[in-house]
Design a protein around this motif. Sequence first.
Motif, PDB file in Angstrom:
ATOM      1  N   ILE A  60      82.043 -21.792  47.542  1.00 47.42           N
ATOM      2  CA  ILE A  60      81.862 -22.390  48.873  1.00 47.42           C
ATOM      3  C   ILE A  60      82.394 -23.829  48.815  1.00 47.42           C
ATOM      4  N   ARG A  61      83.092 -24.264  49.855  1.00 46.69           N
ATOM      5  CA  ARG A  61      83.692 -25.607  49.829  1.00 46.69           C
ATOM      6  C   ARG A  61      82.758 -26.704  50.349  1.00 46.69           C
ATOM      7  N   ASP A 101      79.784 -30.328  37.292  1.00 46.09           N
ATOM      8  CA  ASP A 101      80.184 -29.250  38.196  1.00 46.09           C
ATOM      9  C   ASP A 101      81.213 -29.702  39.219  1.00 46.09           C
ATOM     10  N   ASN A 102      81.596 -30.971  39.129  1.00 42.94           N
ATOM     11  CA  ASN A 102      82.639 -31.461  40.017  1.00 42.94           C
ATOM     12  C   ASN A 102      82.218 -31.460  41.490  1.00 42.94           C
ATOM     13  N   VAL A 103      80.909 -31.644  41.730  1.00 41.97           N
ATOM     14  CA  VAL A 103      80.386 -31.617  43.107  1.00 41.97           C
ATOM     15  C   VAL A 103      80.367 -33.028  43.718  1.00 41.97           C
ATOM     16  N   LYS A 132      85.552 -36.178  43.137  1.00 40.11           N
ATOM     17  CA  LYS A 132      85.293 -34.789  42.739  1.00 40.11           C
ATOM     18  C   LYS A 132      85.974 -33.866  43.736  1.00 40.11           C
ATOM     19  N   ASP A 133      86.613 -32.823  43.212  1.00 39.10           N
ATOM     20  CA  ASP A 133      87.303 -31.957  44.172  1.00 39.10           C
ATOM     21  C   ASP A 133      86.738 -30.537  44.209  1.00 39.10           C
ATOM     22  N   GLY A 134      85.503 -30.391  43.694  1.00 34.21           N
ATOM     23  CA  GLY A 134      84.813 -29.107  43.847  1.00 34.21           C
ATOM     24  C   GLY A 134      84.152 -29.060  45.218  1.00 34.21           C
ATOM     25  N   MET A 135      82.978 -28.443  45.268  1.00 39.69           N
ATOM     26  CA  MET A 135      82.266 -28.349  46.549  1.00 39.69           C
ATOM     27  C   MET A 135      81.746 -29.725  46.988  1.00 39.69           C
ATOM     28  N   THR A 136      81.640 -29.931  48.302  1.00 38.86           N
ATOM     29  CA  THR A 136      80.974 -31.132  48.800  1.00 38.86           C
ATOM     30  C   THR A 136      79.617 -30.749  49.370  1.00 38.86           C
ATOM     31  N   VAL A 137      78.590 -31.476  48.925  1.00 41.01           N
ATOM     32  CA  VAL A 137      77.254 -31.285  49.484  1.00 41.01           C
ATOM     33  C   VAL A 137      77.017 -32.415  50.476  1.00 41.01           C
TER      34      VAL A 137
END
Length: 252
Positions: A60-61, A101-103, A132-137
């Motif tokens: 999930i992005r 986790d790159n979040v 970070k280029d994983g998911m953004t919270v």
Amino acid sequence: MLLSDKNNQKSEKKLPQHIAIIMDGNGRWAKKRALPRKAGHKAGAKALEGIIEGANEMGIRHLTVYAFSTENWKRSEDEVSAIMDLLRQYLKTYFTRFQKDNVRMHVIGDISRLDQDIQEQIIEIEKLSADKDGMTVHIALNYGGRDELRRGITVLAKRVEEGKLRAEEITEEMISNVLDTAGVPDPELMIRTSGEERISNFLLWQLAYSEFYFSEKLWPDFTKEDLEDAILQYCGRERRFGGRLTESNEVK
Ligand code: IPE
Ligand code: IPE
Ligand code: MG
């Protein structure tokens, strides 16, 4: 554990890019156990960790979670300060926990009403996780959909006042761009736990065409597997956006 293991719907339908969650039911979770409400919020923060992990693993992005609304100030001073203390603790460990986790973390809502030290912590984490280029919270704190629209409309009205924009030139895109979620695609899926079926002033503009999923589970009991179930149900739904389905199943 992934969706495709449960059945093959994942390959047929696209995963949502953006999931929004109203994390409700902490108080009832605590009450059932004869614990103070504070204990429910603590368990809720723990559940959020699992969901962030799960959503990230699933690819999930964007994940937007409703943590504290503009209306939640109406609660007792005791409860509000317990929530703020938990938030302090949460933010303190957040960066180290999710770094691997790159979040990325981003806060939506009007943080100017939060204590100064919390505001500073938020700015710091947003800065530290910006690359970070994983998911953004996206954590919604002192967030209200109406307040967000009010703040956005003020920005546009100022532009009109200064002669930089003509009122009749205001587009939907301009409105989206002055909201806290500017640049983020609208959530395809909105989940609310605890059996309540209302949006309680969450993302009023952005949820225009989202699919809603209501779970009876109280937030602290909501797991990665429950998130998967919600996504699977979403994948099986037909979205029309006011159009109609053609024979090729494309919305026209
Ligand atoms: C959600 O749980 C957390 C916040 C609103 C901060 P609640 O505290 O609303 O839990 P219930 O709805 O009373 O069970
Ligand atoms: C919505 O839950 C806000 C959050 C989960 C942060 P509430 O518990 O505040 O909403 P209502 O009062 O049931 O509508
Ligand atoms: Mg509630």
